[in-house]
Design an enzyme around this catalytic site. Structure first.
Site, PDB file in Angstrom:
ATOM      1  N   ARG A 103       0.737  -0.982   0.104  1.00 22.11           N
ATOM      2  CA  ARG A 103      -0.037   0.098   0.033  1.00 22.11           C
ATOM      3  C   ARG A 103       0.849   1.223  -0.064  1.00 22.11           C
ATOM      4  O   ARG A 103       2.041   1.208   0.096  1.00 22.11           O
ATOM      5  CB  ARG A 103      -1.024   0.034   1.131  1.00 22.11           C
ATOM      6  CG  ARG A 103      -0.213  -0.028   2.499  1.00 22.11           C
ATOM      7  CD  ARG A 103      -1.202  -0.190   3.587  1.00 22.11           C
ATOM      8  NE  ARG A 103      -0.478  -0.220   5.048  1.00 22.11           N
ATOM      9  CZ  ARG A 103      -0.894  -0.437   6.217  1.00 22.11           C
ATOM     10  NH1 ARG A 103      -2.292  -0.200   6.282  1.00 22.11           N
ATOM     11  NH2 ARG A 103      -0.404  -0.516   7.241  1.00 22.11           N
ATOM     12  N   CYS A 107       3.855   8.758  -4.973  1.00 18.99           N
ATOM     13  CA  CYS A 107       4.635   9.895  -4.599  1.00 18.99           C
ATOM     14  C   CYS A 107       3.720  11.345  -4.417  1.00 18.99           C
ATOM     15  O   CYS A 107       2.679  11.577  -5.339  1.00 18.99           O
ATOM     16  CB  CYS A 107       5.563  10.310  -5.664  1.00 18.99           C
ATOM     17  SG  CYS A 107       6.201  12.026  -5.662  1.00 18.99           S
ATOM     18  N   GLU A 142      -2.663   7.095   7.280  1.00 15.51           N
ATOM     19  CA  GLU A 142      -1.138   7.238   8.014  1.00 15.51           C
ATOM     20  C   GLU A 142      -0.396   7.855   6.755  1.00 15.51           C
ATOM     21  O   GLU A 142       0.539   7.003   6.372  1.00 15.51           O
ATOM     22  CB  GLU A 142      -0.892   5.782   8.600  1.00 15.51           C
ATOM     23  CG  GLU A 142      -1.661   5.646   9.603  1.00 15.51           C
ATOM     24  CD  GLU A 142      -0.880   4.530  10.500  1.00 15.51           C
ATOM     25  OE1 GLU A 142      -0.236   3.527   9.783  1.00 15.51           O
ATOM     26  OE2 GLU A 142      -1.289   4.034  11.693  1.00 15.51           O
ATOM     27  N   CYS A 153      11.801  10.928  -6.627  1.00 17.87           N
ATOM     28  CA  CYS A 153      11.720  10.783  -7.896  1.00 17.87           C
ATOM     29  C   CYS A 153      12.020  11.950  -8.756  1.00 17.87           C
ATOM     30  O   CYS A 153      12.204  13.096  -8.108  1.00 17.87           O
ATOM     31  CB  CYS A 153      10.085  10.160  -8.096  1.00 17.87           C
ATOM     32  SG  CYS A 153       9.131  11.582  -7.860  1.00 17.87           S
ATOM     33  N   CYS A 156       9.458  14.884  -7.742  1.00 14.37           N
ATOM     34  CA  CYS A 156       9.963  15.591  -6.479  1.00 14.37           C
ATOM     35  C   CYS A 156      11.100  16.493  -6.632  1.00 14.37           C
ATOM     36  O   CYS A 156      11.289  17.562  -6.070  1.00 14.37           O
ATOM     37  CB  CYS A 156      10.496  14.420  -5.318  1.00 14.37           C
ATOM     38  SG  CYS A 156       8.784  13.497  -4.643  1.00 14.37           S
ATOM     39  N   GLU A 308      -7.409   4.400  15.820  1.00 15.59           N
ATOM     40  CA  GLU A 308      -6.860   2.903  15.738  1.00 15.59           C
ATOM     41  C   GLU A 308      -6.384   2.696  17.205  1.00 15.59           C
ATOM     42  O   GLU A 308      -5.456   2.878  17.475  1.00 15.59           O
ATOM     43  CB  GLU A 308      -5.896   2.400  14.724  1.00 15.59           C
ATOM     44  CG  GLU A 308      -6.427   2.666  13.390  1.00 15.59           C
ATOM     45  CD  GLU A 308      -5.564   2.415  12.196  1.00 15.59           C
ATOM     46  OE1 GLU A 308      -4.605   1.569  12.524  1.00 15.59           O
ATOM     47  OE2 GLU A 308      -5.679   2.734  11.145  1.00 15.59           O
ATOM     48  N   TRP A 316       2.526  -9.012  11.356  1.00 15.41           N
ATOM     49  CA  TRP A 316       2.279  -9.297  10.108  1.00 15.41           C
ATOM     50  C   TRP A 316       3.202 -10.717   9.760  1.00 15.41           C
ATOM     51  O   TRP A 316       2.323 -11.584   9.455  1.00 15.41           O
ATOM     52  CB  TRP A 316       3.047  -8.203   9.523  1.00 15.41           C
ATOM     53  CG  TRP A 316       2.555  -6.919   9.312  1.00 15.41           C
ATOM     54  CD1 TRP A 316       1.241  -6.540  10.001  1.00 15.41           C
ATOM     55  CD2 TRP A 316       2.692  -5.916   8.296  1.00 15.41           C
ATOM     56  NE1 TRP A 316       0.715  -5.225   9.543  1.00 15.41           N
ATOM     57  CE2 TRP A 316       1.612  -4.987   8.419  1.00 15.41           C
ATOM     58  CE3 TRP A 316       3.367  -5.675   7.151  1.00 15.41           C
ATOM     59  CZ2 TRP A 316       1.573  -3.708   7.581  1.00 15.41           C
ATOM     60  CZ3 TRP A 316       3.361  -4.642   6.531  1.00 15.41           C
ATOM     61  CH2 TRP A 316       2.460  -3.539   6.776  1.00 15.41           C
ATOM     62  N   GLU A 356      -2.535  -8.808   6.744  1.00 14.65           N
ATOM     63  CA  GLU A 356      -2.685  -8.461   8.210  1.00 14.65           C
ATOM     64  C   GLU A 356      -3.387  -9.726   8.767  1.00 14.65           C
ATOM     65  O   GLU A 356      -4.202  -9.561   9.915  1.00 14.65           O
ATOM     66  CB  GLU A 356      -3.009  -7.231   8.521  1.00 14.65           C
ATOM     67  CG  GLU A 356      -2.137  -6.212   8.301  1.00 14.65           C
ATOM     68  CD  GLU A 356      -2.533  -4.800   8.550  1.00 14.65           C
ATOM     69  OE1 GLU A 356      -3.693  -4.621   9.181  1.00 14.65           O
ATOM     70  OE2 GLU A 356      -1.456  -3.878   8.542  1.00 14.65           O
ATOM     71  N   GLN A 357      -3.388 -10.914   8.307  1.00 15.73           N
ATOM     72  CA  GLN A 357      -4.155 -11.968   8.615  1.00 15.73           C
ATOM     73  C   GLN A 357      -3.909 -12.172  10.364  1.00 15.73           C
ATOM     74  O   GLN A 357      -4.994 -12.597  11.072  1.00 15.73           O
ATOM     75  CB  GLN A 357      -3.444 -13.658   8.192  1.00 15.73           C
ATOM     76  CG  GLN A 357      -4.172 -13.453   6.652  1.00 15.73           C
ATOM     77  CD  GLN A 357      -3.421 -14.628   6.123  1.00 15.73           C
ATOM     78  OE1 GLN A 357      -2.190 -14.589   6.293  1.00 15.73           O
ATOM     79  NE2 GLN A 357      -3.932 -15.531   5.322  1.00 15.73           N
ATOM     80  N   TYR A 358      -2.405 -11.824  10.814  1.00 18.10           N
ATOM     81  CA  TYR A 358      -2.249 -11.903  11.998  1.00 18.10           C
ATOM     82  C   TYR A 358      -2.823 -10.912  13.086  1.00 18.10           C
ATOM     83  O   TYR A 358      -2.544 -11.098  14.346  1.00 18.10           O
ATOM     84  CB  TYR A 358      -0.854 -12.246  12.288  1.00 18.10           C
ATOM     85  CG  TYR A 358      -0.186 -13.536  11.817  1.00 18.10           C
ATOM     86  CD1 TYR A 358      -1.067 -14.824  11.577  1.00 18.10           C
ATOM     87  CD2 TYR A 358       1.096 -13.935  12.017  1.00 18.10           C
ATOM     88  CE1 TYR A 358      -0.577 -15.748  11.235  1.00 18.10           C
ATOM     89  CE2 TYR A 358       1.568 -14.874  11.416  1.00 18.10           C
ATOM     90  CZ  TYR A 358       0.798 -15.909  11.170  1.00 18.10           C
ATOM     91  OH  TYR A 358       1.237 -17.207  11.189  1.00 18.10           O
TER      92      TYR A 358
END
Ligand code: GLA
Ligand code: GLA
Length: 673
Positions: A103, A107, A142, A153, A156, A308, A316, A356-358
């Site tokens: 994710r 830029c 976030e 890049c 930028c 959150e 992870w 993020e299964q865990y």
């Protein structure tokens, strides 16, 4: 007050929603945050929009009386967009593309991405502006997470040149101000200015970074501005399309790449994501969490949300330690006590697939409510009782720590000695104060300081003449200031200002720092009025002008010299602490400094591992007492209290079980009628 969950209905069949909402309501949950990673679902092909599934979630939320925080979905640009415009990908300082598969792969300065962002934000706003169940919007998710605030890049590079040209006007001023005569780095034009990419002298593994410090600082400011500007663009789109409810963004604790004071200006309220218990390895103790709560509050000097709030163990690639379920309640109260009037748990239910299964949620993987649900439910019921306190009282601090992003960035590049870390220094000082039960604001130098009895400036190195005048004025009028080593010696271009140390603070401090020892791990003994303490990391060798010594070195080549001092200045005092030390020793030093500044101590006496946070409304004083220990504690009370949670009166001693909480209303202090 807001008591919510981060909800991902897109991960389960729509038939599940009713059951989820019923369970939420039974736990007194009143809000769901939705949609921050749903761009590819909502716009599966360019200009083809599929909002029906989200409409259904909103309809069901309305039916169940649940409020909604709607997110713009730009944290996860869809694959079709990235395939069409690979120039959107961020590039790291080694020139490597940071590609698709997780994710935040964009830029902030990319013009094409900005256009696509505008259009998806507009579509969301057109669809949902005015929806009366939506109580707030969250921008993206976030910003800057996974090291994405700084990109290298070509776009930028171009934007950085323009940013510098706007600031400096002509290239010779730029070269002169930043000192490009060092190693002959004169830039012929703004277009030719390089981003601080990898050079032959850099070796990150060994902590070597060789770019011009002024250029580096300008780049940090530029990268931060780019994020704030991108946020502003989203806010403008939302407002243009008729969104009229508050807009926020979920910031991060222990994250320093974005000047959150600037970002906060674009927002109606701030929120942050709070993962105690070693989430991402970032928090080592509950005091770090408190520090981040206080700092988040300081970005706007106002209440905030936790968008959150950890609801179980994270992980992870492997799972992090499992919190005691009682800690979910404790952490919630910790957030509330420090000024959060919105608590949103991450997440409702752990996912069966994906990275993020865990990462655990309130429910179990199988969708059943277990221990975590029970504790969240219990807490939800209790919070209703103290909702008036959470929303109607304010945090109350007579002490304040001043923090600046310029200093974070400057110190991060040149950390003075092997063991110096600016943010650790702030954490340590904040922790020492709160350990003594002294509540503390953490904010910027632009804030109104007049109400504080004590203002602390740890390693406040980059400082303007104007800010020093403001502080001098504050002290002349009776304020107390404490300043540490490595303060007052750099200007806004990150140049050493060439003044005798402590630079611009010399007059206030009434001292000259005539030498110093970048001691690193070497330990020097220091005699203070509260006993001998260890100094390390840094030792300033002080000569007094008008100040009086308060500590002396017992060894080192400067044995016998002054290590700390106090100076009467106008109606106030300025204390200088010339050496680095540990939390316990800072506590000894600050104990005396706080006493001379007449900082009140709470009528609840703290014990190790516990925390006391005061909330007040006029004469009504409430003390949140939080036991972070896994064992029972007893705290001494100097007065008569009523525990709002249990309804019982308390005096002399408060017993708190492991991970338990009390919210004490002060009926009267001892000695009063
Ligand atoms: C070398 C170089 C100098 C200077 C010093 C200190 O000796 O020749 O230019 O860089 O190291 O780093
Ligand atoms: C962050 C993110 C969430 C999730 C959690 C857990 O806080 O905002 O989307 O990834 O971390 O890793």
């Amino acid at each position: 007050m807001i008591y919510g969950v981060d909800y991902y209905p897109e991960h389960w069949p729509a038939e599940r929603i009713d059951k989820d909402f019923r369970l939420m309501k039974e736990a007194d949950i009143n809000t769901v945050r939705l949609a921050e990673f749903t761009w590819s679902l909502v716009e599966p092909e360019e200009n083809l929009y599929r909002f029906n599934w989200l409409d259904l979630v909103l309809e069901k939320a309305v039916k169940n009386g649940l409020s909604v925080v709607m997110c713009t979905p730009t944290a996860a640009p869809p694959k079709w967009l990235m395939d069409k415009h690979p120039e959107i990908y961020p590039i790291d300082e080694y020139g490597h593309v940071r590609g698709f598969g997780s994710r935040r792969h964009y830029c902030f300065n990319n013009g094409v991405f900005r256009d696509y962002s505008k259009s998806i934000v507009r579509e969301f706003a057109k669809r949902y502006a005015g929806n009366e169940n939506i109580i707030a919007w969250q921008l993206d998710n976030e910003f800057g997470c996974h090291d994405t605030a700084r990109c290298y890049c070509p776009e930028c590079s171009k934007s950085f040149s323009l940013w510098l040209e706007k600031k400096y006007g002509d290239i010779s001023t730029f070269n002169e101000d930043l000192g490009m005569s060092f190693w002959g780095q004169h830039y012929p034009s703004f277009e030719s200015v390089t981003l601080p990419v990898n050079t032959v002298c850099d070796n990150k593994r060994e902590g070597m970074f060789a770019h011009n410090p002024g250029l580096f600082l300008e780049y940090c400011r530029f990268a931060s501005d780019s994020v704030a500007d991108y946020a502003k663009m989203q806010v403008d789109e939302l407002r243009k399309a008729g969104v009229d409810v508050p807009i926020t963004h979920n910031m991060m604790g222990n994250f320093h790449d974005i000047d959150y004071f600037d970002l906060a200006e674009e927002l109606d309220f701030v929120s942050w994501d709070c993962y105690p218990n070693l989430a991402h390895g970032s928090f080592t103790s509950f005091r770090d969490v408190s520090y981040n709560h206080d700092k988040t509050r300081g970005y706007k000097n106002a209440k905030f949300w936790v968008m959150e709030q950890s609801s179980g163990q994270g992980g992870w690639n492997y799972m992090l330690p499992t919190p005691d379920p009682r800690q979910l309640r404790l952490w919630t109260y910790q957030s509330v006590s420090h000024g959060a009037d919105g608590i949103v748990f991450f997440r409702w239910r752990p996912c069966l697939f994906g990275t993020e299964q865990y990462w655990h949620g309130i429910l179990n993987h199988d969708g059943t409510p277990g221990k975590r649900y029970e504790i969240v439910k219990k807490t939800g019921g209790e919070l209703k009782k103290i909702s008036d306190i959470a929303t109607g009282t304010g945090t109350r601090a007579q002490t304040c720590i001043l923090y600046s992003f310029d200093n974070t960035w400057s110190h991060s590049y040149q950390k003075h000695s092997e063991t110096f870390n600016y943010n650790t220094l702030l954490h340590t000082i904040h922790g020492s104060l709160t350990e003594m039960g002294i509540n503390c604001d953490v904010t910027g130098i632009d804030s109104d300081l007049s109400a504080y009895r004590l203002v602390i400036l740890p390693a406040y190195n980059i400082v303007s003449g104007e800010d020093v005048m403001k502080l001098e004025d504050y002290v002349e009028n009776g304020g107390h200031v404490a300043i540490t080593f490595r303060s007052g010696n750099r200007d806004g271009s990150n140049r050493i200002n060439g003044l005798p140390l402590p630079g611009l603070f010399s007059k206030m401090c009434g001292i000259r720092v005539v030498d110093y020892d970048a001691a690193g791990k070497s330990i020097r003994k220091v005699a203070t009025t509260s006993g001998v303490v260890d100094a390390y990391t840094w030792c300033d060798v002080i000569e007094e002008d008008t100040a009086v010594p308060t500590a002396r070195y017992l060894d080192g080549f400067y044995k016998g010299s002054t290590a700390a001092s106090s100076n009467a200045f106008g109606k106030g005092m300025v204390h200088y602490i010339g050496f680095g030390t540990d939390g316990t020793s800072y506590m000894k030093l600050l104990d005396g400094i706080a006493a001379s500044a007449l900082v009140d101590r709470p009528p609840v006496k703290n014990v190790p591992g516990a925390e006391i946070v005061e909330r007040a409304d006029g004469d009504d004083r409430f003390f949140f007492v939080l036991n972070h220990n896994s064992h029972q504690v007893m705290l001494r009370l100097d007065g008569l209290f009523k525990d709002v949670l249990s309804g019982k009166q308390a005096r002399e001693v408060l017993e708190l079980e492991a991970f338990d909480v009390a919210v004490l209303y002060l009926i009267r202090e001892d000695g009063e009628i």
